[in-house]
Design a protein around this motif. Structure first.
Motif, short mmCIF file in Angstrom:
data_model
loop_
_atom_site.label_atom_id
_atom_site.label_comp_id
_atom_site.label_asym_id
_atom_site.label_seq_id
_atom_site.Cartn_x
_atom_site.Cartn_y
_atom_site.Cartn_z
N ALA A 47 30.52 -18.91 59.15
CA ALA A 47 29.10 -18.85 58.99
C ALA A 47 28.71 -17.57 59.58
O ALA A 47 27.93 -16.88 59.19
CB ALA A 47 28.53 -20.21 59.60
N ASP A 48 29.28 -17.23 60.83
CA ASP A 48 29.04 -15.97 61.49
C ASP A 48 29.20 -14.69 60.67
O ASP A 48 28.46 -13.81 60.52
CB ASP A 48 29.70 -15.95 62.87
N LYS A 49 30.60 -14.72 59.92
CA LYS A 49 30.79 -13.53 59.13
C LYS A 49 29.78 -13.47 57.98
O LYS A 49 29.41 -12.43 57.52
CB LYS A 49 32.22 -13.63 58.66
N ALA A 50 29.47 -14.73 57.27
CA ALA A 50 28.77 -14.54 56.30
C ALA A 50 27.30 -14.22 56.75
O ALA A 50 26.80 -13.22 55.94
CB ALA A 50 28.63 -16.29 55.41
N VAL A 51 26.73 -14.64 57.79
CA VAL A 51 25.39 -14.18 58.16
C VAL A 51 25.35 -12.65 58.39
O VAL A 51 24.53 -12.02 58.09
CB VAL A 51 24.94 -15.13 59.23
N SER A 52 26.64 -12.27 59.02
CA SER A 52 26.59 -10.83 59.29
C SER A 52 26.57 -10.14 58.22
O SER A 52 25.96 -8.83 58.23
CB SER A 52 27.98 -10.48 60.15
N GLN A 53 27.51 -10.52 56.97
CA GLN A 53 27.43 -9.81 56.09
C GLN A 53 26.16 -9.58 55.15
O GLN A 53 25.68 -8.71 54.51
CB GLN A 53 28.40 -10.35 55.00
N ILE A 54 25.47 -10.81 55.13
CA ILE A 54 24.10 -11.01 54.56
C ILE A 54 23.23 -10.24 55.14
O ILE A 54 22.21 -9.51 54.46
CB ILE A 54 23.62 -12.55 54.43
N MET A 55 23.12 -10.07 56.49
CA MET A 55 22.07 -9.28 57.27
C MET A 55 22.29 -7.90 56.99
O MET A 55 21.25 -6.89 57.14
CB MET A 55 22.28 -9.79 58.74
N GLY A 56 23.71 -7.51 57.12
CA GLY A 56 23.79 -6.10 57.17
C GLY A 56 23.20 -5.55 55.47
O GLY A 56 22.98 -4.31 55.32
N GLU B 125 34.10 -23.95 54.87
CA GLU B 125 34.57 -22.83 55.23
C GLU B 125 35.00 -22.00 54.09
O GLU B 125 34.56 -20.81 53.93
CB GLU B 125 36.01 -23.05 55.82
N GLY B 126 35.50 -22.55 53.00
CA GLY B 126 35.72 -21.94 51.62
C GLY B 126 34.40 -21.45 51.00
O GLY B 126 34.07 -20.28 50.61
N SER B 127 33.30 -22.23 50.84
CA SER B 127 32.06 -21.91 50.36
C SER B 127 31.61 -20.78 51.36
O SER B 127 30.76 -19.92 50.73
CB SER B 127 31.23 -23.15 50.46
N LEU B 128 31.62 -20.80 52.65
CA LEU B 128 31.10 -19.70 53.40
C LEU B 128 31.77 -18.34 52.99
O LEU B 128 31.06 -17.32 53.03
CB LEU B 128 31.16 -20.09 54.79
N PHE B 129 33.13 -18.63 52.79
CA PHE B 129 33.84 -17.34 52.43
C PHE B 129 33.10 -16.60 51.03
O PHE B 129 33.11 -15.31 50.92
CB PHE B 129 35.29 -17.59 52.21
N ALA B 130 32.86 -17.56 50.13
CA ALA B 130 32.42 -17.26 48.88
C ALA B 130 31.19 -16.46 49.08
O ALA B 130 30.78 -15.35 48.38
CB ALA B 130 32.43 -18.34 47.80
N ILE B 131 30.11 -17.17 49.96
CA ILE B 131 28.82 -16.61 50.14
C ILE B 131 29.05 -15.07 50.74
O ILE B 131 28.22 -14.27 50.35
CB ILE B 131 28.12 -17.55 51.19
N GLU B 132 29.95 -15.12 51.72
CA GLU B 132 30.27 -13.68 52.34
C GLU B 132 30.42 -12.88 51.41
O GLU B 132 29.87 -11.61 51.26
CB GLU B 132 31.18 -13.89 53.44
N LEU B 133 31.45 -12.97 50.39
CA LEU B 133 32.05 -11.99 49.63
C LEU B 133 30.97 -11.68 48.38
O LEU B 133 31.06 -10.59 47.95
CB LEU B 133 33.38 -12.49 49.17
#
Length: 175
Positions: A125-134, A82-90
């Motif tokens: 993961a959903d938030k990270a992918v949404s951020q990346i795709m945007g 979860e922490g690594s996914l937060f970092a990827i998103e940000l």
């Protein structure tokens, strides 16, 4: 946390901060992966994105941030995933198009996170992918497409579902 991250990225170029980047990043990575609360993990993720933005994109490669995030996202505990996914998103949010080449490396681990047993990991993961795709450009869509299509062959239904949703969101990224 967002406001502090904005200020922190500007402060990275001041004084003797550049000498301590490795120590700062190691501390933030540890807190992001093993933080005791959601707020501390999210704050550390904001810190990682701010330090990378302030120190330059080369920081990702120099201190192996992407490799460490991918490792944590693939093999860690639910908390570290979860922490690594937060970092990827940000990182995607802060670096925008500069982070695109690293998305290709992280995408298989991101897609696998959708089939994790923890609801929190799947949500992150959903938030990270949404951020990346945007933030994805037309060229980024071309680079990401093979990994997304390869995920159709994954035995986990949630991974397949995520790849289908990503494919759908790609239609909004480029003409």
């Amino acid at each position: 946390q967002s406001s502090v991250a904005l200020c922190l990225s500007k402060l990275m170029k001041k004084g003797r901060t550049q000498e301590r980047v490795e120590v700062i990043l190691n501390g933030l990575m540890d807190e992001c992966a093993h933080g005791s609360s959601l707020a501390s993990q999210r704050g550390a993720a904001y810190g990682i994105s701010a330090v990378v933005k302030g120190s330059g994109i080369a920081t990702l490669k120099k201190y192996e941030i992407v490799r460490r995030l991918e490792e944590s996202c693939s093999n860690g505990t639910p908390t570290s995933k979860e922490g690594s996914l937060f970092a990827i998103e940000l990182l995607s949010d802060r670096l925008k198009l500069l982070f695109e080449p690293y998305v290709i490396v992280l995408l298989p681990a991101l897609l696998k996170a959708f089939s994790d047993s923890s609801d929190h990991v799947r949500s992150a993961a959903d938030k990270a992918v949404s951020q990346i795709m945007g933030k994805l450009s037309g060229h980024g869509v071309k680079l990401v497409m093979p990994a997304v299509l390869e995920a159709f062959d994954d035995p986990e239904w949630r991974t397949k579902q995520a790849s289908i949703l990503m494919l759908g969101s790609m239609s909004h990224c480029a003409p």
